[in-house]
Design a protein around this motif. Structure first.
Motif, PDB file in Angstrom:
ATOM      1  N   LYS A   2      71.288  41.075  -2.774  1.00 21.50           N
ATOM      2  CA  LYS A   2      70.435  40.565  -3.842  1.00 21.50           C
ATOM      3  C   LYS A   2      71.250  39.756  -4.856  1.00 21.50           C
ATOM      4  O   LYS A   2      70.827  38.703  -5.312  1.00 21.50           O
ATOM      5  CB  LYS A   2      69.718  41.724  -4.529  1.00 21.50           C
ATOM      6  N   ASN A   3      72.415  40.243  -5.203  1.00 19.90           N
ATOM      7  CA  ASN A   3      73.258  39.536  -6.157  1.00 19.90           C
ATOM      8  C   ASN A   3      73.719  38.187  -5.613  1.00 19.90           C
ATOM      9  O   ASN A   3      73.857  37.234  -6.369  1.00 19.90           O
ATOM     10  CB  ASN A   3      74.474  40.383  -6.527  1.00 19.90           C
ATOM     11  N   GLU A   6      70.774  35.862  -6.031  1.00 17.15           N
ATOM     12  CA  GLU A   6      70.640  35.546  -7.451  1.00 17.15           C
ATOM     13  C   GLU A   6      71.686  34.525  -7.870  1.00 17.15           C
ATOM     14  O   GLU A   6      71.379  33.589  -8.626  1.00 17.15           O
ATOM     15  CB  GLU A   6      70.789  36.809  -8.298  1.00 17.15           C
ATOM     16  N   THR A   9      70.666  31.058  -6.487  1.00 19.27           N
ATOM     17  CA  THR A   9      69.538  30.443  -7.198  1.00 19.27           C
ATOM     18  C   THR A   9      69.906  30.062  -8.622  1.00 19.27           C
ATOM     19  O   THR A   9      69.521  28.992  -9.103  1.00 19.27           O
ATOM     20  CB  THR A   9      68.311  31.372  -7.195  1.00 19.27           C
ATOM     21  N   GLU A  10      70.665  30.926  -9.301  1.00 16.44           N
ATOM     22  CA  GLU A  10      71.099  30.584 -10.662  1.00 16.44           C
ATOM     23  C   GLU A  10      72.036  29.380 -10.643  1.00 16.44           C
ATOM     24  O   GLU A  10      71.981  28.538 -11.539  1.00 16.44           O
ATOM     25  CB  GLU A  10      71.775  31.784 -11.329  1.00 16.44           C
ATOM     26  N   GLY A  68      68.272  33.103 -18.157  1.00 20.58           N
ATOM     27  CA  GLY A  68      68.665  32.619 -16.838  1.00 20.58           C
ATOM     28  C   GLY A  68      68.161  31.212 -16.588  1.00 20.58           C
ATOM     29  O   GLY A  68      67.174  30.761 -17.177  1.00 20.58           O
ATOM     30  N   TRP A  71      64.564  31.019 -14.862  1.00 18.65           N
ATOM     31  CA  TRP A  71      63.483  31.228 -15.831  1.00 18.65           C
ATOM     32  C   TRP A  71      63.301  29.975 -16.676  1.00 18.65           C
ATOM     33  O   TRP A  71      62.180  29.530 -16.915  1.00 18.65           O
ATOM     34  CB  TRP A  71      63.800  32.427 -16.734  1.00 18.65           C
TER      35      TRP A  71
END
Length: 127
Positions: A2-3, A6, A9-10, A68, A71
């Motif tokens: 998951k990290n 993340e 995507t970040e 983030g 977002w």
């Protein structure tokens, strides 16, 4: 795992945020350089591009430290008109109604500005 996703995507969001001011800086630099190519305008054009890059990095880091970059990008690309179209139509209707009532002056204001208005109105009604 998951990290890792993340992070990917970040990172993509961070690059998108950096790209916008950087491209604007490149365009401004090109507009400075190409009309009159010389070493001075080349330096000014490069400074404009680097300034755009630095501002983009600062902006992306600020977004990353906040909620983030994903977002941030979702808020930038959101279309609230499509999410709740009924509320948008109601707010536009209320806005239009408010503007229409502002355009029509009250009879008291007209009588204060034009004292003979009642006399003219009576004459028109008797015709």
């Amino acid at each position: 795992m998951k990290n890792f996703f993340e992070l990917i995507t970040e990172s993509i969001g961070w690059l998108q945020i950096v790209a916008s001011p950087f491209l604007i800086g490149i365009i401004i630099g090109a507009l400075i350089y190409f009309p009159n190519p010389s070493s001075i305008t080349l330096i000014l054009g490069i400074i404009a591009a680097i300034l755009g890059l630095v501002l983009g990095i600062m902006w992306a880091n600020k977004a990353l430290k906040g909620k983030g970059t994903i977002w941030f990008m979702s808020r930038v690309m959101a279309t609230p008109e499509l999410e709740n179209p009924d509320a948008q139509n109601k707010s536009e209707a209320n806005k239009d109604a408010g503007e229409k009532t502002k355009l029509i002056p009250s009879k008291q204001k007209l009588n204060a500005q034009f004292p003979d208005l009642e006399l003219i109105e009576e004459l028109i009604l008797t015709l």
